[in-house]
Design an enzyme around this catalytic site. Structure first.
Site, PDB file in Angstrom:
ATOM      1  CG  HIS A  30      -1.727   0.962   1.345  1.00 54.96           C
ATOM      2  ND1 HIS A  30      -1.826   1.954   2.323  1.00 54.96           N
ATOM      3  CD2 HIS A  30      -2.893   1.623   0.624  1.00 54.96           C
ATOM      4  CE1 HIS A  30      -2.830   2.847   2.244  1.00 54.96           C
ATOM      5  NE2 HIS A  30      -3.516   2.574   1.279  1.00 54.96           N
ATOM      6  CD  GLU A  57      -2.830   1.376  -3.173  1.00 56.70           C
ATOM      7  OE1 GLU A  57      -4.010   2.072  -3.357  1.00 56.70           O
ATOM      8  OE2 GLU A  57      -2.179   2.295  -2.588  1.00 56.70           O
ATOM      9  CG  ASP A  59      -3.545   6.152  -3.850  1.00 54.78           C
ATOM     10  OD1 ASP A  59      -4.416   5.671  -3.798  1.00 54.78           O
ATOM     11  OD2 ASP A  59      -2.791   6.106  -3.042  1.00 54.78           O
ATOM     12  CG  HIS A  72      -3.906   8.692  -0.103  1.00 55.66           C
ATOM     13  ND1 HIS A  72      -4.347   9.367   0.609  1.00 55.66           N
ATOM     14  CD2 HIS A  72      -4.689   7.483  -0.494  1.00 55.66           C
ATOM     15  CE1 HIS A  72      -5.365   8.886   1.174  1.00 55.66           C
ATOM     16  NE2 HIS A  72      -5.711   7.870   0.537  1.00 55.66           N
TER      17      HIS A  72
HETATM   18  O1  G3P Z   1      -6.776   1.498  -2.579  1.00 60.23           O
HETATM   19  C1  G3P Z   1      -7.302   0.885  -1.497  1.00 60.23           C
HETATM   20  C2  G3P Z   1      -6.627   1.414  -0.452  1.00 60.23           C
HETATM   21  O2  G3P Z   1      -5.643   2.205  -0.942  1.00 60.23           O
HETATM   22  C3  G3P Z   1      -7.204   2.171   0.724  1.00 60.23           C
HETATM   23  O3  G3P Z   1      -7.584   3.407   0.132  1.00 60.23           O
HETATM   24  O4  G3P Z   1      -7.445   5.678   0.872  1.00 60.23           O
HETATM   25  O5  G3P Z   1      -5.514   4.337   1.063  1.00 60.23           O
HETATM   26  O6  G3P Z   1      -6.391   4.876  -1.170  1.00 60.23           O
HETATM   27  P1  G3P Z   1      -6.639   4.646   0.257  1.00 60.23           P
HETATM   28 CA    CA Z   2      -5.270   3.534  -2.757  1.00 62.70          CA
END
Ligand code: G3P
Ligand code: CA
Length: 350
Positions: A30, A57, A59, A72
């Site tokens: 993440h 991961e 954004d 993010h």
């Molecule tokens: O993409 C899902 C996960 O990353 C949770 O959301 O807010 O951290 O992007 P967020």
């Molecule tokens: Ca995310």
């Protein structure tokens, strides 16, 4: 629900994952190895890659001059020095800045100040990365290429970003000209927004997609409309933990929508045992996961860092986890990294 029951569902979920070309269970780093390095920056993604995470991961957002970048938040305030460098635009979104302007920001020093026990001099002045640069990181070893798990973030702000992403992935050889995931590559597309999922499905029907789940406005209808301010909850984590879907049907409707768009999984939130800023609604209850599996979709939950929560998720039937601590999750899943995260960061020059 008895642990044995949850495990009994695993083979069919594993078959779903194999069919979709997704590792089972999946380790999704993440924002990179973001517990140990500044989120969404080079050291975080290099460390996650070198630890052996299945996916990096990110954004996805777009600069004023049309460049795709990983970031993010809706604004730059929390993780950069925008307030001193561009004070008049401190509250503005990424779309108000050119790539050159974003490049001038320090996206690493906030981490050293916030987490002195994990600080490293090399993190200072870490830069916001383009999607191209993250692809370069993932591509480093073509024999063992790391996957990308890409979220369209605030997509309403970026009309056409789904098509831009497709063009970039084709240009970089991650998708074939026909729009299929290229051999030797792994990519998953994710979004909280139904409209963006529809656009992703239109642009890239053959690429695995995930609908992220949340309870509240624009997402699953909540049982209670009481706001955080009205709730008297001691913190956001406590407030979120009390939030529930209005009904089984309200939950099921989102899974059905995901399936109708060709998604291979849902991405539900989870409540964390220790609370904290990434502790949300418990949308990984066994009945929810069973319902999702019964409709032929996998479950990838966000964002878990602690073995206690990894175990709860596994017992509940979760098939993959977004984590800030890929080293911990890899160990939990019986695939420990050859080196510690500290050794990996040092080997990567940090
Ligand atoms: O993409 C899902 C996960 O990353 C949770 O959301 O807010 O951290 O992007 P967020
Ligand atoms: Ca995310």
């Amino acid at each position: 629900m008895a642990a044995g029951h949850a495990w009994a569902a695993a083979p069919s979920a594993q078959a779903l994952a194999t069919k979709a070309g997704i590792p089972y269970p999946a380790v999704i780093a993440h924002r990179g190895a973001s517990h140990d390095a500044p989120e969404s920056t080079r050291p975080a993604y290099m460390a996650a890659r070198d630890l052996g995470a299945d996916y990096l991961e990110l954004d996805l957002q777009r600069t004023r001059d049309g460049q795709l970048v990983a970031f993010h938040d809706d604004t730059l305030l929390r993780t950069t020095d925008v307030a001193t460098r561009y004070p008049e635009r401190r509250d503005r979104p990424i779309s108000d800045f050119s790539l050159a302007e974003l490049r001038a920001l320090d996206a690493g020093s906030w981490f050293n100040a916030s987490y002195p026990d994990r600080a490293r001099p090399g993190f200072a002045n870490a830069r916001i990365l383009t999607l191209d640069e993250i692809i370069d990181i993932a591509d480093a070893d073509p024999e063992h290429r790391t996957g990308l798990y890409i979220e369209t973030k605030v997509p309403n702000l970026y009309p056409g970003i789904e098509a831009d992403l497709k063009a970039k992935l084709i240009r970089r050889g991650w998708l074939t000209p026909e729009g299929e995931v290229a051999p030797g590559h792994r990519v998953v597309l994710q979004t909280f927004e139904k409209a963006s999922l529809q656009l992703l499905a239109k642009e890239m029907p053959k690429v695995p997609k995930v609908l992220l789940l949340w309870v509240g406005e624009g997402s699953i209808e909540p049982e209670s409309k009481v706001t955080f301010a009205q709730s008297g909850a001691k913190d956001k984590a406590a407030y979120y933990a009390a939030q529930r879907p209005a009904s089984k049907e309200a939950f099921s409707q989102w899974v059905d929508f995901a399936k109708a768009q060709g998604a291979v999984a849902t991405g539900p939130s989870a409540a964390l045992t220790a609370g904290g800023e990434q502790s949300y609604m418990d949308l990984i209850q066994p009945w929810m996961n069973q319902l999702t599996h019964a409709k032929g979709l996998l479950v990838h939950a966000y964002t878990l860092d602690d073995p206690v929560d990894f175990d709860k998720a596994r017992q509940a039937g979760v098939d993959g986890i977004f984590t800030n601590r890929a080293d911990q999750l890899l160990r939990f899943y019986g695939r420990p990294a050859a080196k510690s995260v500290q050794a990996v960061l040092e080997a990567d020059g940090y």
